[in-house]
Design an enzyme around this catalytic site. Structure first.
Site, PDB file in Angstrom:
ATOM      1  N   ASP A   1     -17.676   7.483   9.063  1.00  0.00           N
ATOM      2  CA  ASP A   1     -15.800   6.009   8.560  1.00  0.00           C
ATOM      3  C   ASP A   1     -14.137   7.581   8.707  1.00  0.00           C
ATOM      4  O   ASP A   1     -14.436   8.611   8.376  1.00  0.00           O
ATOM      5  CB  ASP A   1     -16.691   5.802   7.327  1.00  0.00           C
ATOM      6  CG  ASP A   1     -15.110   5.085   7.074  1.00  0.00           C
ATOM      7  OD1 ASP A   1     -15.582   4.323   7.302  1.00  0.00           O
ATOM      8  OD2 ASP A   1     -13.524   4.951   6.857  1.00  0.00           O
TER       9      ASP A   1
ATOM     10  N   ARG B   1       0.416  -0.945   0.176  1.00  0.00           N
ATOM     11  CA  ARG B   1       0.200  -0.072   0.083  1.00  0.00           C
ATOM     12  C   ARG B   1       1.057   0.958   0.098  1.00  0.00           C
ATOM     13  O   ARG B   1       1.057   2.352  -0.758  1.00  0.00           O
ATOM     14  CB  ARG B   1      -1.119  -0.115   1.278  1.00  0.00           C
ATOM     15  CG  ARG B   1      -2.183  -1.319   0.941  1.00  0.00           C
ATOM     16  CD  ARG B   1      -3.410  -0.626   0.489  1.00  0.00           C
ATOM     17  NE  ARG B   1      -4.123  -1.754   0.475  1.00  0.00           N
ATOM     18  CZ  ARG B   1      -5.462  -1.585   1.070  1.00  0.00           C
ATOM     19  NH1 ARG B   1      -5.335  -1.155   1.877  1.00  0.00           N
ATOM     20  NH2 ARG B   1      -5.537  -3.152   1.140  1.00  0.00           N
TER      21      ARG B   1
END
Length: 295
Positions: free
Chosen positions: A167, A57
């Site tokens: 979120d 990532r």
């Protein structure tokens, strides 16, 4: 709206992405530094098993920043708040689908909604989808409330009812707010709900205005101060807590209990459990469904 970070934490994907050829190696010291930042910023616990995921990532972040190695990247995130926030988002993944863990929505319709209808006569109704990802959960809740026909129920038209979806990742909060989903994504939605509350839009489906109007989506970190000033009747926080350690979960769950109205319901993920003070203050009433004692 409050001008501070509202983030709720998304889940880390178990399977790592492939690592691009020629990516600089991620050393133990750099992994530990990154893990410490993730713990500090979002209370996410990165075990050694996540090394490959972190490498894959963040190799993208290195390329985007024009950096040659992870030592340089760690120095950057230690001093640059924007890149630190970008790293947290890069290391969280939002995976969800409509009507996920269907027994929760069976219970919500059969038990929670009649209770909410009674409460709506006396005051505001508030429901929170914490760790909402791209919004499938909160829009499932909205469709359950709206019912299987296009006629909005009378009690709902008159109610002061709001659904909060939060979120940690801004891009998924935007998706939750937009309520636009691919045809493949909406296959899990029962036909009656789909026909009543979704509109075809260029090959995709958009939630109907009646559903979207119930939802407010915000960025929120579950471990920072919460902006809510009133109690909540229902909290969904599912498949989020598996990424925190026990101490973080005990703290978070205790805060959920404090925020819940007496008699309110908490829905958690299928492999999660209540621990610490929350476990003594909530009564199980189904698989991973809990109720706060009514006064």
């Amino acid at each position: 709206m409050h001008a501070f970070h509202h983030h709720a934490v998304a889940a880390l994907r178990i399977n790592a992405d492939p690592i691009a050829a020629g990516s600089p190696p991620l050393g133990d010291a750099e992994f530990r530094a990154i893990a410490a930042i993730m713990q500090d910023e979002a209370r996410i616990h990165l075990s050694d098993a996540k090394t490959t995921l972190v490498h894959s990532r963040l190799s993208r972040r290195l390329r985007e920043q024009g950096l040659g190695n992870f030592q340089e990247y760690v120095r950057l995130v230690q001093k640059d708040r924007e890149e630190r926030a970008a790293m947290v988002v890069a290391l969280t993944t939002n995976h969800t689908h409509f009507f996920r863990e269907a027994h929760h929505f069976d219970h919500f319709r059969a038990t929670t909604m009649p209770w909410l209808q009674q409460r709506a006569r006396r005051g505001a109704i508030r429901i929170w989808s914490a760790g909402c990802s791209s919004g499938e959960e909160v829009h499932t809740i909205a469709m359950c409330l709206l019912g299987e026909s296009r006629q909005v129920p009378a009690w709902l038209r008159q109610a002061d009812l709001k659904l909060l979806a939060t979120d940690i990742a801004p891009h998924v909060v935007e998706s939750a707010s937009r309520g636009l989903y691919s045809a493949a994504t909406v296959e899990a939605v029962p036909a009656r709900y789909r026909e009543a509350w979704m509109r075809s839009s260029g090959g995709d489906y958009q939630m109907a205005a009646e559903a979207r109007s119930l939802v407010t989506a915000k960025v929120l970190n579950l471990f920072e101060p919460w902006p809510m000033r009133q109690s909540y009747d229902v909290i969904f926080c599912r498949n989020v807590m598996i990424y925190f350690d026990d101490q973080a979960n005990a703290e978070l769950q205790a805060r959920f209990v404090e925020l819940l109205a007496p008699g309110g319901f908490l829905y958690i993920g299928h492999s999660e459990r209540l621990i610490g003070p929350a476990a003594t203050r909530m009564t199980p009433c189904g698989h991973t469904i809990y109720r706060k004692e009514p006064r």
